[in-house]
Design a protein around this motif. Structure first.
Motif, PDB file in Angstrom:
ATOM      1  N   VAL A 194     -30.923  31.010 -16.591  1.00 52.08           N
ATOM      2  CA  VAL A 194     -30.347  30.262 -15.462  1.00 52.08           C
ATOM      3  C   VAL A 194     -30.341  31.134 -14.212  1.00 52.08           C
ATOM      4  CG1 VAL A 194     -28.276  29.110 -14.587  1.00 52.08           C
ATOM      5  CG2 VAL A 194     -28.925  28.846 -16.995  1.00 52.08           C
ATOM      6  N   ALA A 197     -33.860  31.920 -12.902  1.00 48.84           N
ATOM      7  CA  ALA A 197     -34.404  30.837 -12.085  1.00 48.84           C
ATOM      8  C   ALA A 197     -33.797  30.837 -10.693  1.00 48.84           C
ATOM      9  CB  ALA A 197     -34.147  29.499 -12.771  1.00 48.84           C
ATOM     10  N   SER A 198     -32.511  31.109 -10.585  1.00 54.54           N
ATOM     11  CA  SER A 198     -31.830  31.078  -9.279  1.00 54.54           C
ATOM     12  C   SER A 198     -32.171  32.284  -8.417  1.00 54.54           C
ATOM     13  CB  SER A 198     -30.315  31.009  -9.480  1.00 54.54           C
ATOM     14  OG  SER A 198     -29.832  32.210 -10.054  1.00 54.54           O
ATOM     15  N   GLN A 308     -24.032  27.753  -9.502  1.00 51.92           N
ATOM     16  CA  GLN A 308     -25.087  27.374 -10.447  1.00 51.92           C
ATOM     17  C   GLN A 308     -24.607  26.368 -11.481  1.00 51.92           C
ATOM     18  OE1 GLN A 308     -28.134  28.214  -9.649  1.00 51.92           O
ATOM     19  NE2 GLN A 308     -27.235  29.393  -7.963  1.00 51.92           N
ATOM     20  N   VAL A 312     -26.857  22.898 -12.230  1.00 50.16           N
ATOM     21  CA  VAL A 312     -27.435  22.515 -13.530  1.00 50.16           C
ATOM     22  C   VAL A 312     -26.828  21.216 -14.058  1.00 50.16           C
ATOM     23  CG1 VAL A 312     -28.035  24.888 -14.133  1.00 50.16           C
ATOM     24  CG2 VAL A 312     -25.837  23.962 -14.859  1.00 50.16           C
ATOM     25  N   ASP A 474     -32.265  25.500  -4.756  1.00 48.18           N
ATOM     26  CA  ASP A 474     -31.686  25.683  -6.090  1.00 48.18           C
ATOM     27  C   ASP A 474     -32.149  24.617  -7.077  1.00 48.18           C
ATOM     28  OD1 ASP A 474     -29.551  27.958  -5.685  1.00 48.18           O
ATOM     29  OD2 ASP A 474     -29.376  26.645  -3.960  1.00 48.18           O
ATOM     30  N   GLN A 477     -35.734  25.244  -8.072  1.00 44.56           N
ATOM     31  CA  GLN A 477     -35.905  26.388  -8.974  1.00 44.56           C
ATOM     32  C   GLN A 477     -35.543  26.027 -10.411  1.00 44.56           C
ATOM     33  OE1 GLN A 477     -37.889  28.271  -6.830  1.00 44.56           O
ATOM     34  NE2 GLN A 477     -37.049  29.878  -8.132  1.00 44.56           N
ATOM     35  N   HIS A 478     -34.465  25.279 -10.586  1.00 43.97           N
ATOM     36  CA  HIS A 478     -34.068  24.891 -11.953  1.00 43.97           C
ATOM     37  C   HIS A 478     -35.036  23.858 -12.538  1.00 43.97           C
ATOM     38  CE1 HIS A 478     -30.532  27.345 -12.034  1.00 43.97           C
ATOM     39  NE2 HIS A 478     -30.037  26.789 -10.951  1.00 43.97           N
ATOM     40  N   TYR A 479     -35.626  23.046 -11.683  1.00 42.09           N
ATOM     41  CA  TYR A 479     -36.650  22.100 -12.150  1.00 42.09           C
ATOM     42  C   TYR A 479     -37.883  22.857 -12.641  1.00 42.09           C
ATOM     43  CZ  TYR A 479     -40.678  18.964 -11.633  1.00 42.09           C
ATOM     44  OH  TYR A 479     -41.851  18.276 -11.841  1.00 42.09           O
ATOM     45  N   THR A 482     -37.145  24.416 -16.081  1.00 42.45           N
ATOM     46  CA  THR A 482     -36.814  23.567 -17.238  1.00 42.45           C
ATOM     47  C   THR A 482     -37.702  22.339 -17.367  1.00 42.45           C
ATOM     48  OG1 THR A 482     -35.232  22.266 -15.926  1.00 42.45           O
ATOM     49  CG2 THR A 482     -34.388  24.246 -17.049  1.00 42.45           C
TER      50      THR A 482
END
Length: 736
Positions: A194, A197-198, A308, A312, A474, A477-479, A482
């Motif tokens: 996590v 990614a951030s 974060q 998420v 943000d 980045q999480h996309y 994952t």
């Protein structure tokens, strides 16, 4: 310097409160006030070190109006000083030197007295006195003190805990309740992927230098700032060097390791503790590493921020909000940062309470209907242009600032105005508050605009709240990490026909070929854009092979593993990745600033200090002070307690044997705004008591049955003490 200066008035007297101190004794049924005996003046009103502190403060923080009055006096002192040196150098007769020295002393005294008369009260603030009060009355203290303590960790005592809780309660009301935000409470343990990614794993670092002999560590930018401020205050420093120092301070926020090393080398800065040489700056990641589970294979960190957890959970929050934008989510919780050298009390700690908001908005439309409510709110803005041009901060209506694009958009401007409203409500001095815009070289690469709410304390201007437009960074980045789409849908004004090119995985063959990696390969294929699918199709036709990169690993995709589909469809909605406006509050820093801004010394008795909190956040709302230990007063005291409890008002009973004056002083010291005195007149029906306002030391008398409503209204800002004085009779002691 700048932000607090906008409304600084000329002070005719150094202290703002002219109070009398008294003792109260019981004589029959009356309270009699006796003035304290006049003390012999054994030392001047201001000691030499206080005068020097005022002078140093005004050299850096004086408003233009004050500087106009001081400049000729300083020039006169310099002229006399130069004359004395010149006479001595030429061997002039002693009588001429003595005459010049007398004139120099007279001019110095005039300058000193003028500085004292014009200086705002914070100029003579004595941090040691405040720290002594806070430690003695256990607002907070260093954690594990009996074991020697750990720097950067603090335990809050009863008063500090209550003050912090009241500030958080008001924050929740001011933002979450009034703005209709969605509140979450996420775990502090965060898996490494996590934070990878951030960007925290790779970039969440400060530059550190070490003492070359004993290895002691210092944060490089803080060492430079403190060393330069010392040079600026040194009378021997040349004007040229001072100008160089001021230039470094102005650009320090944007320095990298090479810039810092160059400054340390150029000025010859050494370890402030030992005077030893320093190493070149090296990066130090500020996160606390840990692991989840017994094997140690599942790496994690204590979260450095609460944001974060909101990002998420974006999909669930969007669903809860019925898929509509804009909306805001908020979280109150702990953050952890392994600071290099925390040496400023609550300003720089390793565990702290954060209040963060993530306001999700259409990136193409950051207007906000509620902005009109705050458009006329005036803020002191220290823009990037002001900083680069060496100009002071300027007061400007937030509506004008947004219109001029000084502040990027309405949503960001709205939260800046609401931020100021909250800070003033909890007791921050408006003269010592400003909003400083990040320079381009210090702003995160993805941010579109960022303004820090800075508060002036004895440590200088301290960043307490960050207000940033983080764009879409943000969620994107999480996309990417994952393959889970973190998007919202925006209704189109007119339906639109689009051509779609998709890569559909043949899961039966994909599973045989790649086994456990098959699912993430399927996700990566589905995430390809039209252009990327067309490129893959071309390579499959030409080479019968396409290399797909997933999580830095390459997988060979052959034509039998994927089907390319092309079709057109009508879109009624558009998929968008929301932008995020993020206000982030460091509650510990705001709390420390409030403690400094609330610290007072009684006029005529500088040793008698107290805290003047706004009733809204005061740890204890009132004290109950029986005038005597007489049993007849006990039932009345119980009625007072019941009345306060029915309005959920905190109180402290002080029935010790000391005089009422001493007990007032004790409760004033810990910031209790109202003192309720039960005396012998209270026995008469209906029962009455006196209420004393701690800061002004004035009193009124009212019935016990009205007590809870009055104190409650005063604490919730529904009425002021002046209103109460007009409604209820003034109470005066027998001596008055």
């Amino acid at each position: 310097m700048l932000g607090f200066a906008r409304n600084c008035r000329k002070f005719a007297n150094f202290s703002t409160v002219a109070d009398k101190f008294f003792k109260v004794e019981v004589v029959g049924n009356k309270r009699r006030t006796s003035e304290p005996k006049t003390r012999k003046e054994t030392k001047p009103r201001f000691e030499k070190k206080v005068k020097q502190r005022i002078s140093d403060y005004l050299k850096q923080m004086a408003t233009p109006e004050i500087e106009i009055q001081l400049a000729p006096l300083r020039a006169a002192v310099k002229e006399s000083g130069d004359l004395v040196r010149d006479l001595k150098a030429k061997g002039a007769p002693k009588i001429d030197v003595d005459r010049a020295v007398v004139e120099l002393k007279a001019r110095k005294k005039l300058l000193e007295e003028t500085e004292i008369a014009l200086a705002p009260k914070e100029a003579s603030f004595d941090r040691l006195k405040l720290e002594d009060l806070l430690k003695r009355r256990f607002f907070y203290d260093q954690s594990f003190a009996i074991y020697g303590g750990v720097t950067g960790l603090y335990d809050f005592g009863p008063m500090g805990c209550a003050l912090k809780a009241n500030m958080l309660q008001e924050w929740r009301k001011h933002f979450i309740l009034e703005e209709g935000m969605l509140e979450v409470d996420c775990t502090s343990l965060t898996p490494e992927p996590v934070l990878k990614a951030s960007g925290h794993v790779d970039r969440f670092a400060d530059w550190m230098v070490k003492d070359t002999k004993n290895g002691e560590c210092f944060r490089a930018d803080h060492l430079i700032k403190n060393s330069i401020e010392k040079l600026l205050n040194d009378k021997k420093t040349s004007a040229e060097t001072k100008k160089d120092c001021e230039d470094v301070l102005a650009r320090l926020e944007g320095f990298d390791n090479n810039d810092m090393h160059q400054v340390i080398t150029r000025f010859g800065f050494k370890s402030p503790i030992t005077g030893n040489d320093l190493t070149e700056p090296i990066a130090f990641n500020l996160m606390f590493p840990t692991q989840i589970g017994p094997t140690g294979d599942f790496k994690a960190f204590l979260r450095p921020e609460t944001a974060q957890g909101i990002f998420v959970n974006f999909k669930r929050l969007l669903e809860f909000n019925q898929g509509k934008l804009p909306f805001a989510a908020a979280q109150i919780g702990l953050g952890f940062r392994n600071e290099i050298s925390p040496r400023q009390g609550l300003i720089r700690v390793r565990e702290f309470t954060m209040c963060e908001i993530e306001h999700f908005v259409d990136p193409e439309d950051k207007r906000l209907p509620k902005f009109a409510k705050v458009a006329n709110e005036k803020l002191v803005l220290f823009s990037a242009c002001n900083q680069m041009d060496g100009e002071p901060a300027k007061e400007l209506a937030i509506g004008e600032a947004v219109k001029a694009k000084t502040v990027a958009n309405e949503t960001l401007g709205y939260y800046m105005a609401r931020c100021q409203q909250y800070l003033l409500k909890v007791g921050i001095d408006p003269r010592r508050l400003r909003f400083r815009q990040h320079l381009s070289n210090e702003m995160a690469h993805y941010a579109q605009d960022c303004w820090d709410a800075e508060i002036l304390t004895s440590y200088g201007w301290i960043e307490c709240v960050g207000n940033a437009d983080r764009a879409c960074y943000d969620l994107q980045q999480h996309y990417k990490a994952t393959n889970v789409k973190l998007i919202a849908e925006k209704k189109l004004e007119k339906p639109t026909e689009v051509n779609v090119v998709e890569a559909q995985a043949n899961m039966a063959l994909l599973g045989k070929s790649f086994k456990k990696d098959a699912k993430k390969i399927q996700g990566a294929l589905a995430a390809l854009t039209n252009e990327e699918v067309e490129q893959m199709e071309a390579e499959l036709k030409e080479n019968k092979l396409f290399k797909l990169t997933v999580d830095n690993n390459d997988f060979n995709i052959t034509p039998d593993l994927v089907n390319i589909k092309k079709y057109s469809k009508t879109l009624h909605v558009q998929e968008i990745t929301p932008s995020v406006i993020e206000p982030s509050y460091g509650i510990g820093r705001v709390m420390y600033s409030l403690l400094e801004h609330s610290f007072r010394q009684r006029e005529g008795d500088e040793q008698r200090t107290f805290l003047a909190f706004p009733p809204l956040v005061a740890p204890i709302k009132c004290s109950i002070l029986p005038i005597s230990a007489n049993e007849k007063l006990v039932p009345i005291i119980e009625k007072v307690k019941e009345e306060l409890a029915s309005y959920e008002l905190s109180y402290k009973l002080d029935d010790s044997s000391g005089s009422i004056g001493r007990r007032y002083a004790r409760t004033d010291e810990i910031g209790i705004p109202f003192g309720i005195t039960v005396d012998f007149d209270s026995e008469t029906l209906p029962h009455t008591v006196t209420v004393r306002h701690a800061e002004s030391m004035t009193q009124i008398r009212l019935e016990v049955s009205e007590l809870g409503r009055l104190i409650g209204d005063l604490c919730k800002n529904r009425q002021t003490w002046q209103d109460a004085q007009q409604k209820y009779p003034k109470f005066e002691t027998a001596n008055e």
